[in-house]
Design a protein around this motif. Structure first.
Motif, PDB file in Angstrom:
ATOM      1  N   ASP A 199       0.865  -1.165   0.000  1.00 60.81           N
ATOM      2  CA  ASP A 199       0.000   0.000   0.000  1.00 60.81           C
ATOM      3  C   ASP A 199       0.907   1.221   0.000  1.00 60.81           C
ATOM      4  O   ASP A 199       1.489   1.572   1.027  1.00 60.81           O
ATOM      5  N   GLU A 200       1.046   1.862  -1.155  1.00 63.03           N
ATOM      6  CA  GLU A 200       1.985   2.974  -1.297  1.00 63.03           C
ATOM      7  C   GLU A 200       1.589   4.161  -0.431  1.00 63.03           C
ATOM      8  O   GLU A 200       2.449   4.859   0.103  1.00 63.03           O
ATOM      9  N   GLU A 201       0.287   4.414  -0.293  1.00 63.73           N
ATOM     10  CA  GLU A 201      -0.160   5.566   0.492  1.00 63.73           C
ATOM     11  C   GLU A 201       0.188   5.411   1.970  1.00 63.73           C
ATOM     12  O   GLU A 201       0.641   6.349   2.616  1.00 63.73           O
ATOM     13  N   VAL A 205       2.708  -2.969   3.995  1.00 63.51           N
ATOM     14  CA  VAL A 205       2.401  -4.110   3.146  1.00 63.51           C
ATOM     15  C   VAL A 205       1.352  -4.974   3.831  1.00 63.51           C
ATOM     16  O   VAL A 205       1.176  -4.923   5.049  1.00 63.51           O
ATOM     17  N   HIS A 206       0.650  -5.766   3.016  1.00 65.22           N
ATOM     18  CA  HIS A 206      -0.398  -6.648   3.526  1.00 65.22           C
ATOM     19  C   HIS A 206      -0.215  -8.030   2.901  1.00 65.22           C
ATOM     20  O   HIS A 206       0.274  -8.161   1.777  1.00 65.22           O
ATOM     21  N   GLU A 213      -3.443  -9.274  -8.493  1.00 63.10           N
ATOM     22  CA  GLU A 213      -2.658  -8.355  -9.310  1.00 63.10           C
ATOM     23  C   GLU A 213      -1.802  -7.438  -8.431  1.00 63.10           C
ATOM     24  O   GLU A 213      -2.285  -6.830  -7.482  1.00 63.10           O
ATOM     25  N   GLY A 214      -0.519  -7.385  -8.743  1.00 65.63           N
ATOM     26  CA  GLY A 214       0.396  -6.527  -7.998  1.00 65.63           C
ATOM     27  C   GLY A 214       1.036  -7.191  -6.799  1.00 65.63           C
ATOM     28  O   GLY A 214       1.915  -6.607  -6.155  1.00 65.63           O
ATOM     29  N   SER A 215       0.626  -8.414  -6.470  1.00 62.70           N
ATOM     30  CA  SER A 215       1.194  -9.094  -5.303  1.00 62.70           C
ATOM     31  C   SER A 215       2.443  -9.885  -5.679  1.00 62.70           C
ATOM     32  O   SER A 215       2.669 -10.205  -6.848  1.00 62.70           O
TER      33      SER A 215
END
Length: 324
Positions: A199-201, A205-206, A213-215
């Motif tokens: 989570d860039e904001e 991380v999770h 997608e993106g993981s």
């Protein structure tokens, strides 16, 4: 015309990648155009972007001095860095025991304390790094640690070492082990798998069970060392090396790292701050085992190097586990 002679710190890389480092203010489009128009040649011949340059090669730039000056960076002033805790050094590498609170890389701010700048300063003072003799290479590190994680960082003194060690790390040949103090009782070995998404904001991380997608896949081995029932000291074998992987993986199974302000247990963190003045996560990269290194670095294979805990973390161990 300017001629660049390739030495051991530039060899064995693609021509376009070298040129982008040598002329960082030029766009790749400009570089490709100059190659097509034969304004850039390799050993006097027309060159392709994918050509691999070797030691002894010569690159000819048919540019004006003004154009070259415009596209090259001015040499960076080397300031005296913080003294490093070096546990091993040879002609190719430096192993540093990074203290918590120190950045691995700089962020560009003035007077910033980080490993890379301190390594450059150290080698410059030893006269092992002479900027005016280099075309593009500066000493760098092969692995990074979070600011508040202490432990082993590998510094490379030359391009060949940087390349070979980075390749060995990517291929999983160089093993990196951590020590962590965690909440709760862990008395058997655990293998953790999952997928991590950032989570860039939130700059967090999770973990997800599915590959969305993106993981990115993550794999962490956890081996118990000591436990008193309330807390456990564990060894972490980092199979994959993702951002915050150890911290979020342990938190996901109810065993957060003590002192972790991002993923940890706030009550436990408060207790350890009051009792031990611990304000960071208890996470230390304590051991590296080298393997899979060819040629110039093969002498490192099977070598095991260990970085001791700092006084604060060692004191916590003594208080929690002295009777075990």
């Amino acid at each position: 015309m300017k001629e660049i002679l390739i030495d051991k710190n530039e060899h064995d890389q693609r021509l376009d990648r070298f040129l982008k480092k040598y002329l960082p203010n030029a766009s790749l489009g400009f570089i490709y155009k100059m190659l097509r128009k034969k304004n850039i040649k390799l050993n006097g011949n027309k060159a392709q972007p994918e050509d691999v340059i070797k030691e002894g090669d010569a690159i000819q730039l048919y540019f004006s001095d003004e154009t070259i000056d415009k596209f090259t960076l001015k040499p960076k002033e080397i300031s005296k860095g913080k003294k490093l805790n070096i546990i091993y050094e040879d002609d190719n590498i430096v192993l540093i025991n990074k203290p918590k609170g120190m950045l691995s890389h700089g962020t560009g701010k003035a007077h910033e304390n980080n490993v890379v700048d301190s390594l450059i300063s150290y080698l410059y003072e030893k006269k092992e790094y002479v900027p005016r003799l280099e075309k593009t290479f500066t000493p760098s590190i092969c692995n990074r640690l979070d600011r508040n994680t202490s432990g082993l960082v590998i510094g490379a003194k030359n391009f060949t070492s940087l390349k070979l060690i980075n390749e060995a790390i990517r291929e999983g040949h160089i093993k990196k082990y951590y020590i962590a103090l965690v909440k709760g009782k862990i008395d058997k070995e655990i293998e953790l798998k999952g997928f991590l998404i950032k989570d860039e904001e939130e700059n967090k991380v999770h973990i997800t069970r599915k590959n969305i997608e993106g993981s990115k896949d993550i794999n962490t081995m956890v081996k118990p060392m000591y436990t008193n029932g309330k807390y456990s000291l564990v060894e972490i074998d980092l199979i994959t090396g993702r951002t915050h992987q150890i911290r979020v993986h342990l938190a996901s199974i109810g065993h957060p790292v003590v002192g972790d302000l991002k993923y940890g247990d706030m009550e436990i963190n408060k207790k350890f701050k009051n009792e031990f003045s611990l304000i960071n996560q208890y996470l230390h990269a304590y051991k590296i085992i080298f393997n899979g290194l060819p040629e110039e670095l093969s002498y490192l294979n099977n070598k095991e190097l260990i970085a001791e805990l700092d006084e604060q973390l060692a004191n916590i161990d003594e208080k929690l586990f002295k009777n075990l």
